[in-house]
Scaffold this motif. Structure first.
Motif, PDB file in Angstrom:
ATOM      1  N   UNK A  76      86.625  99.833  -8.782  1.00  0.00           N
ATOM      2  CA  UNK A  76      87.013 100.208 -10.141  1.00  0.00           C
ATOM      3  C   UNK A  76      87.832 101.492 -10.139  1.00  0.00           C
ATOM      4  N   UNK A  77      88.644 101.605 -11.164  1.00  0.00           N
ATOM      5  CA  UNK A  77      89.350 102.834 -11.476  1.00  0.00           C
ATOM      6  C   UNK A  77      88.701 103.404 -12.727  1.00  0.00           C
ATOM      7  N   UNK A  78      88.231 104.659 -12.639  1.00  0.00           N
ATOM      8  CA  UNK A  78      87.504 105.244 -13.754  1.00  0.00           C
ATOM      9  C   UNK A  78      88.190 106.515 -14.246  1.00  0.00           C
ATOM     10  N   UNK A  79      87.906 106.836 -15.504  1.00  0.00           N
ATOM     11  CA  UNK A  79      88.580 107.967 -16.140  1.00  0.00           C
ATOM     12  C   UNK A  79      87.621 108.703 -17.055  1.00  0.00           C
ATOM     13  N   UNK A  80      87.566 110.049 -16.879  1.00  0.00           N
ATOM     14  CA  UNK A  80      86.779 110.909 -17.766  1.00  0.00           C
ATOM     15  C   UNK A  80      87.757 111.688 -18.646  1.00  0.00           C
ATOM     16  N   UNK A  81      87.953 111.282 -19.889  1.00  0.00           N
ATOM     17  CA  UNK A  81      88.965 111.932 -20.734  1.00  0.00           C
ATOM     18  C   UNK A  81      88.679 113.390 -21.043  1.00  0.00           C
ATOM     19  N   UNK A  82      87.414 113.803 -20.994  1.00  0.00           N
ATOM     20  CA  UNK A  82      87.075 115.168 -21.411  1.00  0.00           C
ATOM     21  C   UNK A  82      87.578 116.229 -20.452  1.00  0.00           C
ATOM     22  N   UNK A  83      87.896 115.862 -19.207  1.00  0.00           N
ATOM     23  CA  UNK A  83      88.417 116.861 -18.264  1.00  0.00           C
ATOM     24  C   UNK A  83      89.897 116.626 -17.950  1.00  0.00           C
ATOM     25  N   UNK A  84      90.501 115.663 -18.633  1.00  0.00           N
ATOM     26  CA  UNK A  84      91.934 115.403 -18.471  1.00  0.00           C
ATOM     27  C   UNK A  84      92.737 116.532 -19.110  1.00  0.00           C
ATOM     28  N   UNK A  85      93.772 116.999 -18.424  1.00  0.00           N
ATOM     29  CA  UNK A  85      94.604 118.076 -18.954  1.00  0.00           C
ATOM     30  C   UNK A  85      95.761 117.563 -19.788  1.00  0.00           C
ATOM     31  N   UNK A  86      95.882 116.237 -19.917  1.00  0.00           N
ATOM     32  CA  UNK A  86      96.982 115.663 -20.698  1.00  0.00           C
ATOM     33  C   UNK A  86      98.344 115.988 -20.090  1.00  0.00           C
ATOM     34  N   UNK A  87      98.356 116.169 -18.761  1.00  0.00           N
ATOM     35  CA  UNK A  87      99.600 116.588 -18.102  1.00  0.00           C
ATOM     36  C   UNK A  87     100.635 115.470 -18.034  1.00  0.00           C
ATOM     37  N   UNK A  88     100.193 114.207 -18.096  1.00  0.00           N
ATOM     38  CA  UNK A  88     101.029 112.994 -18.058  1.00  0.00           C
ATOM     39  C   UNK A  88     101.550 112.665 -16.659  1.00  0.00           C
ATOM     40  N   UNK A  89     101.114 113.379 -15.627  1.00  0.00           N
ATOM     41  CA  UNK A  89     101.644 113.102 -14.284  1.00  0.00           C
ATOM     42  C   UNK A  89     101.225 111.723 -13.784  1.00  0.00           C
ATOM     43  N   UNK A  90     100.061 111.249 -14.200  1.00  0.00           N
ATOM     44  CA  UNK A  90      99.622 109.911 -13.803  1.00  0.00           C
ATOM     45  C   UNK A  90     100.576 108.862 -14.376  1.00  0.00           C
ATOM     46  N   UNK A  91     101.044 109.100 -15.576  1.00  0.00           N
ATOM     47  CA  UNK A  91     101.983 108.178 -16.216  1.00  0.00           C
ATOM     48  C   UNK A  91     103.328 108.199 -15.490  1.00  0.00           C
ATOM     49  N   UNK A  92     103.729 109.382 -15.031  1.00  0.00           N
ATOM     50  CA  UNK A  92     105.007 109.532 -14.333  1.00  0.00           C
ATOM     51  C   UNK A  92     105.017 108.778 -13.005  1.00  0.00           C
ATOM     52  N   UNK A  93     103.903 108.845 -12.249  1.00  0.00           N
ATOM     53  CA  UNK A  93     103.886 108.259 -10.902  1.00  0.00           C
ATOM     54  C   UNK A  93     103.471 106.795 -10.888  1.00  0.00           C
ATOM     55  N   UNK A  94     102.972 106.268 -11.989  1.00  0.00           N
ATOM     56  CA  UNK A  94     102.541 104.862 -12.017  1.00  0.00           C
ATOM     57  C   UNK A  94     103.742 103.952 -11.737  1.00  0.00           C
ATOM     58  N   UNK A  95     103.667 103.094 -10.713  1.00  0.00           N
ATOM     59  CA  UNK A  95     104.816 102.267 -10.347  1.00  0.00           C
ATOM     60  C   UNK A  95     105.000 101.024 -11.227  1.00  0.00           C
ATOM     61  N   UNK A  96     103.993 100.728 -12.035  1.00  0.00           N
ATOM     62  CA  UNK A  96     104.050  99.510 -12.833  1.00  0.00           C
ATOM     63  C   UNK A  96     104.595  99.800 -14.234  1.00  0.00           C
ATOM     64  N   UNK A  97     105.423  98.911 -14.718  1.00  0.00           N
ATOM     65  CA  UNK A  97     105.976  99.073 -16.064  1.00  0.00           C
ATOM     66  C   UNK A  97     104.920  98.738 -17.116  1.00  0.00           C
ATOM     67  N   UNK A  98     104.879  99.535 -18.174  1.00  0.00           N
ATOM     68  CA  UNK A  98     103.964  99.293 -19.299  1.00  0.00           C
ATOM     69  C   UNK A  98     102.512  99.147 -18.849  1.00  0.00           C
ATOM     70  N   UNK A  99     102.123 100.033 -17.941  1.00  0.00           N
ATOM     71  CA  UNK A  99     100.758  99.942 -17.402  1.00  0.00           C
ATOM     72  C   UNK A  99      99.880 101.087 -17.891  1.00  0.00           C
ATOM     73  N   UNK A 100     100.274 102.333 -17.615  1.00  0.00           N
ATOM     74  CA  UNK A 100      99.444 103.489 -17.956  1.00  0.00           C
ATOM     75  C   UNK A 100     100.149 104.309 -19.029  1.00  0.00           C
ATOM     76  N   UNK A 101      99.438 104.585 -20.111  1.00  0.00           N
ATOM     77  CA  UNK A 101      99.993 105.355 -21.219  1.00  0.00           C
ATOM     78  C   UNK A 101      99.040 106.495 -21.571  1.00  0.00           C
ATOM     79  N   UNK A 102      99.593 107.682 -21.713  1.00  0.00           N
ATOM     80  CA  UNK A 102      98.789 108.855 -22.072  1.00  0.00           C
ATOM     81  C   UNK A 102      98.749 109.003 -23.590  1.00  0.00           C
ATOM     82  N   UNK A 103      97.543 109.161 -24.126  1.00  0.00           N
ATOM     83  CA  UNK A 103      97.347 109.464 -25.545  1.00  0.00           C
ATOM     84  C   UNK A 103      97.209 110.973 -25.660  1.00  0.00           C
TER      85      UNK A 103
END
Length: 555
Positions: free
Chosen positions: A449-476
């Motif tokens: 599994x891939x898991x995510x804890x939003x409370x410690x996310x810095x909202x930096x958006x770097x995960x969205x930048x490096x994701x190789x898949x189109x329309x896969x990961x979106x930062x709120x």
């Protein structure tokens, strides 16, 4: 009549307690560590002790206890500070930048054994370097000339001339004080580092693209510069004012305040159990502040006024069980966002105000009368080894409990948020996990599994930048969801492991193998061996190719 003294744990308290009280602690060598009377023997001057004695309504026994607390607070801060002492040699060269006749000033500086010249500001193009090593770029006709100096006196100095250390503006300080400053700086200029830096959780350091740089943006000097070629931060401690504004906007907690690191602040908060903390920056004039302090209100003197962030405030509030009063004439961008966010949260949970900002004496008097205890929020955690996001997450999680309090918007300078992942397109390549240096995104091989804890996310958006898949990961962006799930590791994607068709060893996810196969089969055409290798692990792939080559030769 001889004076009477009370002795409380090595602290001598003149009795009766009044405005002239001298509170000290003495070492074996006769030097004083903490005193409310400034003197050459005082290592730490604590004017908040006088302020407390003069204004508090606590009874005599509580006064004695609290004065001891104020001493211990200063001593703890001093002991746990992580600053270092530095020196810079400063010579006798001073440049005066002015449009006036400065013969009097030139003579005064000459009498102080300075070598000085006067320049017209219209000819000064730029200023670089720092005190002791300043360079003015001067335009002379069509030529640019560099002039070296140790210090500058510039009347009505432009912003670019004030960003580095070594420039005095008489319009701001008065000419007499400007000359006195130049005189004191001559010889050896002593300074400290106000900022500690952890590059491992920095959201600028060595990123492939710039996603953060807030610290450099808010710095009023050139103390923090971004080196865009390498994505490194360059710190010039000699140019730092120590305001701490960079610390309050740092999303991950990579920056900490050396004079009051988080470990010191946590220890200091313990002295405020059942007290109301009145935070007062050292720059504020306590001697002219006349405000009655009700029982239980205890001042907390701090150095820079801009470094306080969400972990500081939550720790202090949840330790004391009371709101915090912040008396300051300036609120930094980061601290301002944090105060608004925390107040919104406490309003939703308890319908109470958690932090009061007071910019003058009248506002302070009003705030003191409006403070309502929040004992129900008291909570303690071991903060050792945690960054500021993890501290805030743990404390906020307790406050929210099992409630769903809705959403709080964050701000322009302090960001919290969430992400969504399209499970149909996610191949669990884990590029996002590698990009997340605060452990908000984590991989779990035990259940794929891939898991995510939003409370410690810095909202930096770097995960969205490096994701190789189109329309896969979106930062709120810019919201905190005040419900229990926001503080948990939520499963965002999962898949089965594909087993090698030759040896049966799992080597990738089903989706990733299918994706590669769909891309390569049209290219391989009718080549069955190559197509077969798409479903083989790294060990079996060359074996299949080699065996096919041998079979072809033997055919």
């Amino acid at each position: 009549m001889e004076k009477e003294y009370l002795f409380y744990d090595q602290v001598a308290l003149e009795y009766p307690l009044d405005d002239s009280i001298k509170v000290t602690t003495e070492l074996d060598d006769g030097e004083y560590v903490v005193s409310n009377v400034a003197s050459k023997n005082t290592q730490i001057y604590a004017p908040e002790i006088n302020f407390y004695i003069k204004n508090t309504k606590d009874d005599i026994s509580q006064k004695i206890v609290n004065i001891k607390k104020l001493y211990d607070i200063r001593a703890s801060t001093y002991d746990l500070a992580q600053d270092l002492d530095f020196e810079e040699p400063v010579g006798d060269k001073v440049v005066i930048v002015s449009t006036k006749n400065e013969d009097v000033l030139l003579e005064e500086l000459q009498n102080l054994e300075f070598t000085s010249i006067v320049l017209n500001p219209i000819n000064v193009v730029d200023v670089n370097g720092h005190i002791g090593k300043l360079t003015l770029t001067i335009k002379k006709e069509d030529e640019l000339i560099d002039l070296e100096t140790d210090q500058i006196i510039w009347e009505d100095a432009p912003e670019f001339a004030m960003k580095q250390s070594g420039t005095c503006d008489p319009n701001l300080t008065g000419l007499e004080k400007a000359v006195q400053t130049v005189k004191l700086n001559k010889g050896t200029y002593k300074y400290k580092n106000f900022v500690k830096y952890d590059s491992s959780i920095c959201q600028y350091h060595e990123r492939n693209t710039e996603i953060c740089g807030k610290c450099a943006e808010v710095c009023p000097t050139i103390a923090i510069l971004k080196i865009d070629e390498t994505k490194h931060l360059d710190f010039s401690h000699i140019d730092c004012h120590g305001c701490g504004g960079c610390i309050s906007v740092c999303p991950s907690g990579a920056l900490d305040y050396s004079q009051m690191p988080r470990i010191a602040f946590k220890e200091v908060t313990e002295f405020y159990r059942d007290s109301i903390a009145l935070i007062i920056p050292r720059k504020m004039d306590l001697e002219s502040l006349h405000v009655e302090l009700p029982k239980g209100v205890l001042p907390l003197a701090i150095e820079g006024e801009k470094y306080l962030h969400e972990a500081h405030f939550m720790t202090l509030i949840q330790t004391s069980g009371n709101p915090v009063i912040f008396y300051t004439d300036f609120i930094s961008k980061g601290t301002g966002d944090v105060i608004r966010i925390i107040n919104d949260i406490f309003k939703k949970k308890y319908n109470k105000q958690a932090i009061f900002i007071c910019k003058d004496e009248d506002e302070l008097k009003q705030a003191i009368t409006n403070v309502v205890p929040i004992k129900e929020c008291i909570y303690g955690i071991n903060e050792e080894g945690l960054n500021k996001r993890e501290i805030f997450s743990a404390r906020l999680s307790y406050l929210v409990g099992e409630d769903d309090l809705g959403t709080v918007k964050t701000g322009e300078h302090v960001h919290y948020g969430n992400i969504t992942i399209n499970t149909d397109t996610c191949t669990l390549c884990l590029s996002c996990v590698g990009a997340c240096n605060v452990r908000a995104l984590t991989a779990h091989p035990e259940d794929n599994t891939l898991r995510f804890n939003p409370s410690i996310c810095t909202n930096c958006t770097y995960c969205e930048v490096v994701c190789p898949e189109a329309n896969c990961l979106t930062v709120i962006k810019d919201e905190i969801n005040l419900n229990p799930d926001y503080f948990k590791q939520n499963v965002k994607a999962t898949d089965e492991i594909f087993e090698c068709i030759e040896c049966g060893v799992g080597f990738a996810t089903v989706k990733s193998v299918e994706k590669i196969a769909n891309m390569m089969i049209p290219i391989f055409g009718n080549d069955e061996i190559r197509i077969k290798t798409l479903y083989c692990c790294a060990d079996c792939k060359p074996k299949v190719m080699l065996q096919a080559h041998i079979d072809e030769r033997n055919a």
